[in-house]
Scaffold this motif. Structure first.
Motif, PDB file in Angstrom:
ATOM      1  N   ALA A 104      26.023   8.952 -34.326  1.00 18.96           N
ATOM      2  CA  ALA A 104      25.743   9.311 -32.935  1.00 18.96           C
ATOM      3  C   ALA A 104      24.393   8.798 -32.465  1.00 18.96           C
ATOM      4  O   ALA A 104      24.170   8.648 -31.256  1.00 18.96           O
ATOM      5  CB  ALA A 104      25.798  10.828 -32.767  1.00 18.96           C
ATOM      6  N   ASP A 105      23.495   8.503 -33.409  1.00 18.67           N
ATOM      7  CA  ASP A 105      22.147   8.060 -33.053  1.00 18.67           C
ATOM      8  C   ASP A 105      21.949   6.554 -33.160  1.00 18.67           C
ATOM      9  O   ASP A 105      20.883   6.049 -32.804  1.00 18.67           O
ATOM     10  CB  ASP A 105      21.116   8.746 -33.976  1.00 18.67           C
ATOM     11  N   GLU A 106      22.944   5.846 -33.662  1.00 15.86           N
ATOM     12  CA  GLU A 106      22.751   4.433 -33.982  1.00 15.86           C
ATOM     13  C   GLU A 106      22.462   3.560 -32.761  1.00 15.86           C
ATOM     14  O   GLU A 106      21.653   2.636 -32.841  1.00 15.86           O
ATOM     15  CB  GLU A 106      23.966   3.893 -34.746  1.00 15.86           C
ATOM     16  N   ALA A 107      23.100   3.826 -31.644  1.00 11.61           N
ATOM     17  CA  ALA A 107      22.909   2.969 -30.474  1.00 11.61           C
ATOM     18  C   ALA A 107      21.449   2.994 -30.024  1.00 11.61           C
ATOM     19  O   ALA A 107      20.833   1.938 -29.811  1.00 11.61           O
ATOM     20  CB  ALA A 107      23.833   3.407 -29.342  1.00 11.61           C
ATOM     21  N   ASP A 108      20.870   4.183 -29.906  1.00 15.35           N
ATOM     22  CA  ASP A 108      19.480   4.267 -29.468  1.00 15.35           C
ATOM     23  C   ASP A 108      18.536   3.776 -30.563  1.00 15.35           C
ATOM     24  O   ASP A 108      17.520   3.138 -30.267  1.00 15.35           O
ATOM     25  CB  ASP A 108      19.119   5.695 -29.078  1.00 15.35           C
ATOM     26  N   PHE A 109      18.863   4.067 -31.829  1.00 13.30           N
ATOM     27  CA  PHE A 109      18.054   3.594 -32.953  1.00 13.30           C
ATOM     28  C   PHE A 109      17.961   2.078 -32.940  1.00 13.30           C
ATOM     29  O   PHE A 109      16.866   1.513 -33.097  1.00 13.30           O
ATOM     30  CB  PHE A 109      18.678   4.085 -34.255  1.00 13.30           C
ATOM     31  N   ASN A 110      19.065   1.400 -32.730  1.00 16.80           N
ATOM     32  CA  ASN A 110      19.061  -0.064 -32.722  1.00 16.80           C
ATOM     33  C   ASN A 110      18.356  -0.628 -31.500  1.00 16.80           C
ATOM     34  O   ASN A 110      17.648  -1.632 -31.588  1.00 16.80           O
ATOM     35  CB  ASN A 110      20.492  -0.597 -32.829  1.00 16.80           C
ATOM     36  N   ARG A 111      18.505   0.026 -30.347  1.00 13.88           N
ATOM     37  CA  ARG A 111      17.771  -0.419 -29.156  1.00 13.88           C
ATOM     38  C   ARG A 111      16.269  -0.296 -29.386  1.00 13.88           C
ATOM     39  O   ARG A 111      15.494  -1.196 -29.033  1.00 13.88           O
ATOM     40  CB  ARG A 111      18.192   0.405 -27.932  1.00 13.88           C
ATOM     41  N   TRP A 112      15.861   0.813 -29.967  1.00 13.80           N
ATOM     42  CA  TRP A 112      14.433   1.015 -30.259  1.00 13.80           C
ATOM     43  C   TRP A 112      13.908  -0.060 -31.184  1.00 13.80           C
ATOM     44  O   TRP A 112      12.871  -0.678 -30.913  1.00 13.80           O
ATOM     45  CB  TRP A 112      14.242   2.403 -30.869  1.00 13.80           C
ATOM     46  N   TYR A 113      14.600  -0.315 -32.271  1.00 15.27           N
ATOM     47  CA  TYR A 113      14.158  -1.323 -33.226  1.00 15.27           C
ATOM     48  C   TYR A 113      14.083  -2.701 -32.575  1.00 15.27           C
ATOM     49  O   TYR A 113      13.113  -3.450 -32.761  1.00 15.27           O
ATOM     50  CB  TYR A 113      15.125  -1.369 -34.416  1.00 15.27           C
TER      51      TYR A 113
END
Length: 226
Positions: free
Chosen positions: A27-36
């Motif tokens: 559930a957190d991967e989309a924002d995690f990848n955008r942040w990175y």
């Protein structure tokens, strides 16, 4: 290709490497990848003394996400620029650092470098902790020379963790935490990486099943930001 290994006995001029790996809840991967991709890699590579930052994604073993940041030396991790970035995280960074699951943070000296360039795939092979780092450096250099004869080899190097600098991430377990040295092998294909993993594990008395196989997502060099 110049495959001469680094043989400096004291590694006085060795590059540093920040190694950060973690899993993330789906559930957190989309924002995690955008942040990175949109903040974190560029932010780190802009720190004086950083040379490059790269993102990898696991195909086999290890954590799903890996970031490798190469620096001019280990001294960069004690510099004012790094301390400022590490101690004054952005709100987006704080949110995503908290989302990391089973994170691994290591600050390492880059030793026994053989070859050059960036491969499309990489192996991370954990090795046994040793009290004789220089002997391990010599063995890793010899393995690098052997691997350099294989098709698809790009570069190999030993990551020797620095105990004082390898402070854990917020969610990283500290009980029983072992700072293992790691051999990194970069190749031009997944098949070449698997072959190299098997050969390196046999030569270094390591378990090939413990070796991670990763695909390069993208890489940013400091020269591109100037």
């Amino acid at each position: 290709m110049n495959n001469a290994p680094d043989s400096s006995p004291l590694a006085a001029n060795a590059n540093g490497m920040l190694f950060v790996a973690s899993d993330v809840e789906p559930a957190d991967e989309a924002d995690f990848n955008r942040w990175y991709d949109r903040e974190h890699v560029e932010e780190r590579v802009r720190i004086p003394g950083f040379l490059s930052g790269a993102r990898y994604f696991s195909l086999e073993g290890g954590r799903k996400y890996l970031g490798l940041y190469r620096t001019e030396s280990l001294a960069v991790f004690g510099s004012p620029g790094y301390r400022a970035a590490f101690e004054k995280q952005t709100p987006w960074s704080l949110a995503n650092l908290d989302r990391m699951r089973q994170p691994i943070r290591r600050v390492c000296a880059v030793r026994a470098v053989t070859g050059f360039g960036s491969g499309s795939h990489a192996v991370v092979l954990p090795l046994a902790v040793t009290g004789d780092v220089e002997a391990l450096v010599a063995r890793a250099a010899a393995v690098g020379r052997q691997l350099a004869e294989q098709p698809g080899f790009v570069q190999s190097y030993l990551l020797a963790p620095d105990t004082a600098l390898s402070t854990p991430l917020p969610r990283e377990a500290t009980e029983g935490r072992v700072l293992q040295p790691m051999l990194v092998i970069e190749t031009s294909s997944a098949d070449a990486a698997r072959t190299a993993r098997t050969a390196a594990a046999a030569a270094l008395d390591a378990d090939p099943a413990a070796g991670w196989l990763l695909a390069l997502g993208w890489k940013l060099s400091a020269a591109e930001l100037n």
